[in-house]
Motif scaffolding. Structure first.
Motif, mmCIF file in Angstrom:
data_model
loop_
_atom_site.group_PDB
_atom_site.id
_atom_site.type_symbol
_atom_site.label_atom_id
_atom_site.label_comp_id
_atom_site.label_asym_id
_atom_site.label_seq_id
_atom_site.Cartn_x
_atom_site.Cartn_y
_atom_site.Cartn_z
ATOM 1 N N VAL A 187 27.271 71.836 44.342
ATOM 2 C CA VAL A 187 27.956 73.110 44.115
ATOM 3 C C VAL A 187 28.367 73.240 42.651
ATOM 4 O O VAL A 187 28.175 74.289 42.027
ATOM 5 C CB VAL A 187 29.179 73.244 45.051
ATOM 6 C CG1 VAL A 187 30.063 74.395 44.630
ATOM 7 C CG2 VAL A 187 28.721 73.416 46.492
ATOM 8 N N LEU A 188 28.909 72.176 42.082
ATOM 9 C CA LEU A 188 29.303 72.213 40.675
ATOM 10 C C LEU A 188 28.094 72.345 39.757
ATOM 11 O O LEU A 188 28.147 73.024 38.729
ATOM 12 C CB LEU A 188 30.107 70.965 40.313
ATOM 13 C CG LEU A 188 31.495 70.865 40.929
ATOM 14 C CD1 LEU A 188 32.130 69.531 40.572
ATOM 15 C CD2 LEU A 188 32.369 72.016 40.478
ATOM 16 N N LEU A 213 24.702 78.516 36.547
ATOM 17 C CA LEU A 213 24.829 79.969 36.555
ATOM 18 C C LEU A 213 25.710 80.489 35.429
ATOM 19 O O LEU A 213 25.873 81.696 35.284
ATOM 20 C CB LEU A 213 25.385 80.445 37.902
ATOM 21 C CG LEU A 213 24.452 80.267 39.092
ATOM 22 C CD1 LEU A 213 25.158 80.680 40.366
ATOM 23 C CD2 LEU A 213 23.178 81.071 38.902
ATOM 24 N N GLY A 214 26.287 79.583 34.650
ATOM 25 C CA GLY A 214 27.063 79.999 33.502
ATOM 26 C C GLY A 214 28.554 80.065 33.726
ATOM 27 O O GLY A 214 29.280 80.513 32.853
ATOM 28 N N HIS A 215 29.026 79.631 34.857
ATOM 29 C CA HIS A 215 30.466 79.634 35.117
ATOM 30 C C HIS A 215 31.111 78.429 34.448
ATOM 31 O O HIS A 215 30.506 77.375 34.339
ATOM 32 C CB HIS A 215 30.751 79.599 36.617
ATOM 33 C CG HIS A 215 30.264 80.804 37.337
ATOM 34 N ND1 HIS A 215 30.923 82.006 37.292
ATOM 35 C CD2 HIS A 215 29.172 81.011 38.107
ATOM 36 C CE1 HIS A 215 30.259 82.892 38.004
ATOM 37 N NE2 HIS A 215 29.182 82.301 38.510
ATOM 38 N N ALA A 216 32.340 78.588 34.010
ATOM 39 C CA ALA A 216 33.068 77.483 33.396
ATOM 40 C C ALA A 216 33.509 76.517 34.494
ATOM 41 O O ALA A 216 34.274 76.877 35.373
ATOM 42 C CB ALA A 216 34.273 77.998 32.635
ATOM 43 N N VAL A 217 33.022 75.310 34.440
ATOM 44 C CA VAL A 217 33.367 74.295 35.430
ATOM 45 C C VAL A 217 34.392 73.362 34.799
ATOM 46 O O VAL A 217 34.168 72.807 33.737
ATOM 47 C CB VAL A 217 32.122 73.498 35.866
ATOM 48 C CG1 VAL A 217 32.509 72.395 36.839
ATOM 49 C CG2 VAL A 217 31.098 74.418 36.476
ATOM 50 N N GLY A 218 35.525 73.200 35.423
ATOM 51 C CA GLY A 218 36.574 72.353 34.899
ATOM 52 C C GLY A 218 37.390 73.017 33.812
ATOM 53 O O GLY A 218 38.088 72.342 33.065
ATOM 54 N N TYR A 267 31.336 72.216 25.142
ATOM 55 C CA TYR A 267 31.465 70.774 25.239
ATOM 56 C C TYR A 267 32.371 70.207 24.163
ATOM 57 O O TYR A 267 32.758 69.067 24.208
ATOM 58 C CB TYR A 267 30.092 70.105 25.155
ATOM 59 C CG TYR A 267 29.383 70.310 23.838
ATOM 60 C CD1 TYR A 267 29.534 69.391 22.819
ATOM 61 C CD2 TYR A 267 28.571 71.412 23.633
ATOM 62 C CE1 TYR A 267 28.894 69.582 21.606
ATOM 63 C CE2 TYR A 267 27.935 71.609 22.426
ATOM 64 C CZ TYR A 267 28.102 70.680 21.419
ATOM 65 O OH TYR A 267 27.467 70.861 20.222
ATOM 66 N N TYR A 268 32.759 71.013 23.163
ATOM 67 C CA TYR A 268 33.625 70.532 22.081
ATOM 68 C C TYR A 268 35.018 71.074 22.189
ATOM 69 O O TYR A 268 35.321 71.931 22.959
ATOM 70 C CB TYR A 268 33.042 70.879 20.714
ATOM 71 C CG TYR A 268 32.725 72.325 20.526
ATOM 72 C CD1 TYR A 268 33.679 73.205 20.061
ATOM 73 C CD2 TYR A 268 31.457 72.816 20.820
ATOM 74 C CE1 TYR A 268 33.380 74.534 19.870
ATOM 75 C CE2 TYR A 268 31.161 74.154 20.630
ATOM 76 C CZ TYR A 268 32.132 74.990 20.166
ATOM 77 O OH TYR A 268 31.846 76.320 19.981
#
Length: 51
Positions: free
Chosen positions: A33-34, A40-45, A50-51
């Motif tokens: 799922v993550l 799909l471009g959703h912000a995970v976490g 990445y910076y």
């Protein structure tokens, strides 16, 4: 998370310990799922970069 889930699935299946099998399935599904959400471009976490 997907790799850990698969490892737990294999260990649980080989030893017959059902709790490892269950935890492995849960971890693999959450990892997938993550992965899909990130693809799909959703912000995970809560992170967009990445910076």
């Amino acid at each position: 998370m997907i790799v850990l889930g698969v490892i737990l699935l294999i260990i649980g299946f080989a030893t017959g310990i059902s709790i490892l099998w269950t935890i492995g399935i849960v971890l693999a599904v959450i990892g997938l799922v993550l992965l899909v959400a990130g693809a799909l471009g959703h912000a995970v976490g809560g992170r967009r970069h990445y910076y």
